[in-house]
Structures are given as C-alpha cells and as structure tokens.
Motif scaffolding. Structure first.
Motif, PDB file in Angstrom:
ATOM      1  N   UNK A   1     -23.196 113.822  77.723  1.00 21.79           N
ATOM      2  CA  UNK A   1     -22.039 114.016  76.852  1.00 21.79           C
ATOM      3  C   UNK A   1     -21.113 115.116  77.343  1.00 21.79           C
ATOM      4  N   UNK A   2     -21.686 116.161  77.955  1.00 19.77           N
ATOM      5  CA  UNK A   2     -20.911 117.321  78.403  1.00 19.77           C
ATOM      6  C   UNK A   2     -21.310 117.619  79.846  1.00 19.77           C
ATOM      7  N   UNK A   3     -20.786 116.856  80.806  1.00 17.45           N
ATOM      8  CA  UNK A   3     -21.304 116.899  82.185  1.00 17.45           C
ATOM      9  C   UNK A   3     -21.243 118.267  82.850  1.00 17.45           C
ATOM     10  N   UNK A   4     -20.313 119.129  82.437  1.00 19.99           N
ATOM     11  CA  UNK A   4     -20.200 120.432  83.091  1.00 19.99           C
ATOM     12  C   UNK A   4     -21.039 121.512  82.395  1.00 19.99           C
ATOM     13  N   UNK A   5     -21.801 121.121  81.404  1.00 19.47           N
ATOM     14  CA  UNK A   5     -22.652 122.101  80.724  1.00 19.47           C
ATOM     15  C   UNK A   5     -23.879 122.421  81.573  1.00 19.47           C
ATOM     16  N   UNK A   6     -24.429 123.595  81.335  1.00 19.72           N
ATOM     17  CA  UNK A   6     -25.625 124.060  82.068  1.00 19.72           C
ATOM     18  C   UNK A   6     -26.781 124.091  81.063  1.00 19.72           C
ATOM     19  N   UNK A   7     -27.664 123.122  81.170  1.00 18.46           N
ATOM     20  CA  UNK A   7     -28.642 122.859  80.110  1.00 18.46           C
ATOM     21  C   UNK A   7     -30.050 123.216  80.566  1.00 18.46           C
ATOM     22  N   UNK A   8     -30.809 123.788  79.654  1.00 19.86           N
ATOM     23  CA  UNK A   8     -32.209 124.119  79.912  1.00 19.86           C
ATOM     24  C   UNK A   8     -33.040 123.798  78.670  1.00 19.86           C
ATOM     25  N   UNK A   9     -34.249 123.341  78.888  1.00 16.48           N
ATOM     26  CA  UNK A   9     -35.181 123.071  77.789  1.00 16.48           C
ATOM     27  C   UNK A   9     -36.062 124.294  77.568  1.00 16.48           C
ATOM     28  N   UNK A  10     -36.056 124.806  76.342  1.00 16.71           N
ATOM     29  CA  UNK A  10     -37.042 125.798  75.917  1.00 16.71           C
ATOM     30  C   UNK A  10     -37.544 125.343  74.551  1.00 16.71           C
ATOM     31  N   UNK A  11     -38.827 125.076  74.463  1.00 24.18           N
ATOM     32  CA  UNK A  11     -39.395 124.574  73.216  1.00 24.18           C
ATOM     33  C   UNK A  11     -39.387 125.641  72.129  1.00 24.18           C
TER      34      UNK A  11
END
Length: 370
Positions: free
Chosen positions: A156-166
């Motif tokens: 949805x937001x290709x330039x976002x910098x995404x990380x998973x933290x539970x």
C-alpha cells in the motif's frame, strides 16, 4: 529545556492513548513503559486520548499537540514513537505528527488495530488516502505486528520502511492451575467484529451436550446487544457478563478457565490472546491479522474461519471433551509465548531499532547492546 538526555539515558517521546485506558493498545503501552525499556531510555509519554466526555477529550488532544510541539522545538536529537490505529486514532495522531514530519524529526509509527486495511481501502476518500500514504512513507519507520501486516503496508505504501515487532506477552510464573473444565473465556470489545454473536450461537449449539458449560464475556462494547441475543437463544443462564476485567480478577480468570475464545473478523496481534497462551490456556480463534503467527491450527489451539459457527462449535466441543488435549495445547501455547513473544525476546528488538535512529541505550552511547 529537554536536551534529549537525562543522565546517560536518551529520550524517546512516546505518543498514544492513556496507559490507564482499556483495550489492547493501552496494554501494549503499559507493557513497554513498565519494562526494562524504561531503564534504558527516558520515555516521555504524551497522552492523546482518554476515557471521558467530549470536552475532556478535546482538552487532552490540545494539550498533547502543545506538549509535542514544544518538545520538537526544544529537544536535541530524540525520536517520536507513536501508537496509531484506524479512524479517529489515526487522525488525532496525524494532526500531531505533521509538524514533526515537516521538521524531518525521526518518527516511528507503531501500527495497532485490525481494521486499518478496512479504514484505508474502503472508508477513506482519495484525499484521505493521500494523507495516510504521506504519513506512512515520510515516517522513519513503520512497526507492524505480523508479517501479513508488513506485506500489506509495503504493497500500500511502497516507500515506507517496515519492520515486524510482535506485541510482548506478560511474564508468567507457570504452575499447575486448577481449571474449570467447561468454562470458556472471551476478553475484548463485545460486538460482531470480535465474533461475539458467533460465539453465543456456537455455545447455544453446545448446551445440549455440555449442560455445565459457562461462557464468561469480559469486556465493554455492545453488552446490551449480546445480552439480548443470549436471551433470544435461551442461553442467558450459561453466559456471564463480567464488564471490563483487569488486575487480580483477570489473572484469576486466566488461571481458572478451560479455554480462551476469540473468533474475530479482524485483528492486529491481540494482547488477550497472548496473555491466555502465556497462562497455558488452549485457544480457539481465527486466522486473521497476526494470529496465525502465534497459533498453529491443531498445536496451540484451533483456527476457524470468521463466521463459521459450525466449525467454532465443533472445535470448542473437541476441547471440552478432552482434558488431555486442553493440557497439551495449553502447554504448547505457553512454550510458543516463551520462545517468541516473551518480553526478553521483544525488548532487544526495540533497543536495536531505537539505536538505528540514533538513540543509544543507557551505558552504551555508541550502539544498542540488547
């Protein structure tokens, strides 16, 4: 003047709902701010929302805006860690964060709430979508609760910098709990979106076989609607409405009930589910949001599709008939929490992330030491 340091601890400005509020976001906030994270950093918490009337909510929102702008203008370094969900939660935080983004301050968006996809794709206008996309892509980082949410944000937001933290589960000293063999527990906001109506219909199907069954509903929301449906289904004597539960009462329920049930239609990574697993409860839930990363069907509990009342009743019946299965799944759930969601697993990930954005933990001005 806030200079970004107090002693040798650096400041993180955390923004979100009142830690005293009800709900999963507040539970995550309490977990983080009461953890060892607060020993590594100064966490200045800015409340944007609290329970109360319209004037109180407006006053809190205005105070939050003034407080955050003052900190942005007077601080040296630091970063903003903001807890967001959909709808009003997002727009409150957006109003606060646009100046921070314009000043190129590092902002971490911590995305909660299982309905953000619905909010963005179905409920937002074209203009609103542009604003949401700007906020996500201008942020220094976006933290999500599962790989499924990571994939959606990246699409949805290709330039976002995404990380998973539970989300972090509570630390629990396991013991041999004496559980009531036919008592089911639900914790959350009562209503159709959490599958409460489906759960009531499933319990009605189980009553003929399990005459001692009890369903404990802990939470606020549409209590009246759930009560009316229970009466219509003629199961009101098997259902108990507890209201919102916390503290010692919540712990007692997690120690005493046979199984935890959360047949939601949308989720992030529900804290109530993680808490139940930490206490060794088998769970029956749905494969939405981050839940499949916590529960494998047939291992820590059962997964059924949202709205499949027959399957929900069937899986609950299996657990109610088989004490050994309940024990086996409960043990597997506690083991999963310990290996993946325990506080000692989650906090080092936040330390590493803060460090990447220039905020070193206490005693290590150069890098995060986990």
């Amino acid at each position: 003047m806030i200079d970004g340091h107090r002693g040798n601890r650096q400041t993180v400005t955390m923004v979100g709902t009142s830690p005293a509020a009800q709900g999963g976001v507040a539970a995550v906030v309490r977990a983080l701010t009461s953890s060892v994270l607060s020993n590594r950093y100064v966490i200045d918490y800015v409340e944007t929302h609290a329970e109360g009337g319209t004037l109180l909510k407006l006053a809190i929102a205005v105070k939050a805006w003034v407080t955050l702008q003052f900190r942005l203008l007077t601080s040296v370094g630091g970063l903003v860690h903001v807890h967001i969900a959909s709808r009003a939660s997002f727009w409150r935080k957006c109003f606060l964060l646009l100046p921070a983004l314009a000043m190129r301050k590092p902002v971490l968006l911590h995305l909660h709430g299982g309905e953000f996809k619905v909010f963005y794709e179905r409920e937002s206008s074209t203009l609103a979508k542009h604003v949401i996309r700007y906020v996500f892509e201008a942020a220094a980082g976006v933290i999500v609760l599962s790989t499924g949410w990571k994939q959606w944000v990246e699409r949805s937001f290709p330039r976002s910098k995404v990380r998973v933290i539970y989300n972090p589960a509570p630390d629990v000293a396991r013991s041999a709990y004496v559980r009531e063999p036919a008592t089911l527990l639900f914790l959350g906001k009562l209503g159709e979106k959490k599958g409460v109506n489906d759960l009531l219909r499933a319990v009605a199907m189980l009553v003929p076989e399990f005459g001692e069954i009890r369903l404990l509903l802990g939470g606020d929301g549409d209590v009246m609607g759930a009560n009316q449906l229970a009466r219509k289904l003629e199961i009101v004597e098997y259902v108990e409405f507890l209201g919102w539960v916390s503290g010692q009462r919540k712990q007692e329920l997690l120690e005493q009930c046979a199984a935890f049930v959360l047949p939601s239609y949308n989720e992030g990574l529900p804290m109530g589910l993680l808490e139940a697993m930490a206490y060794g409860m088998p769970v029956v839930t749905t494969p939405v949001g981050g839940i499949p990363e916590a529960v494998t069907d047939g291992m820590e509990g059962f997964l059924v599709e949202p709205g499949d009342i027959d399957a929900l009743a069937d899986r609950l019946a299996r657990l109610l008939r088989d004490e050994a299965l309940r024990s086996e799944m409960g043990t597997a759930g506690a083991r999963k929490v310990s290996s993946t969601f325990a506080m000692e697993r989650i906090i080092p990930q936040w330390v590493a992330l803060y460090s990447e954005h220039g905020i070193a933990p206490a005693g290590d001005p150069g890098k995060a030491n986990g």
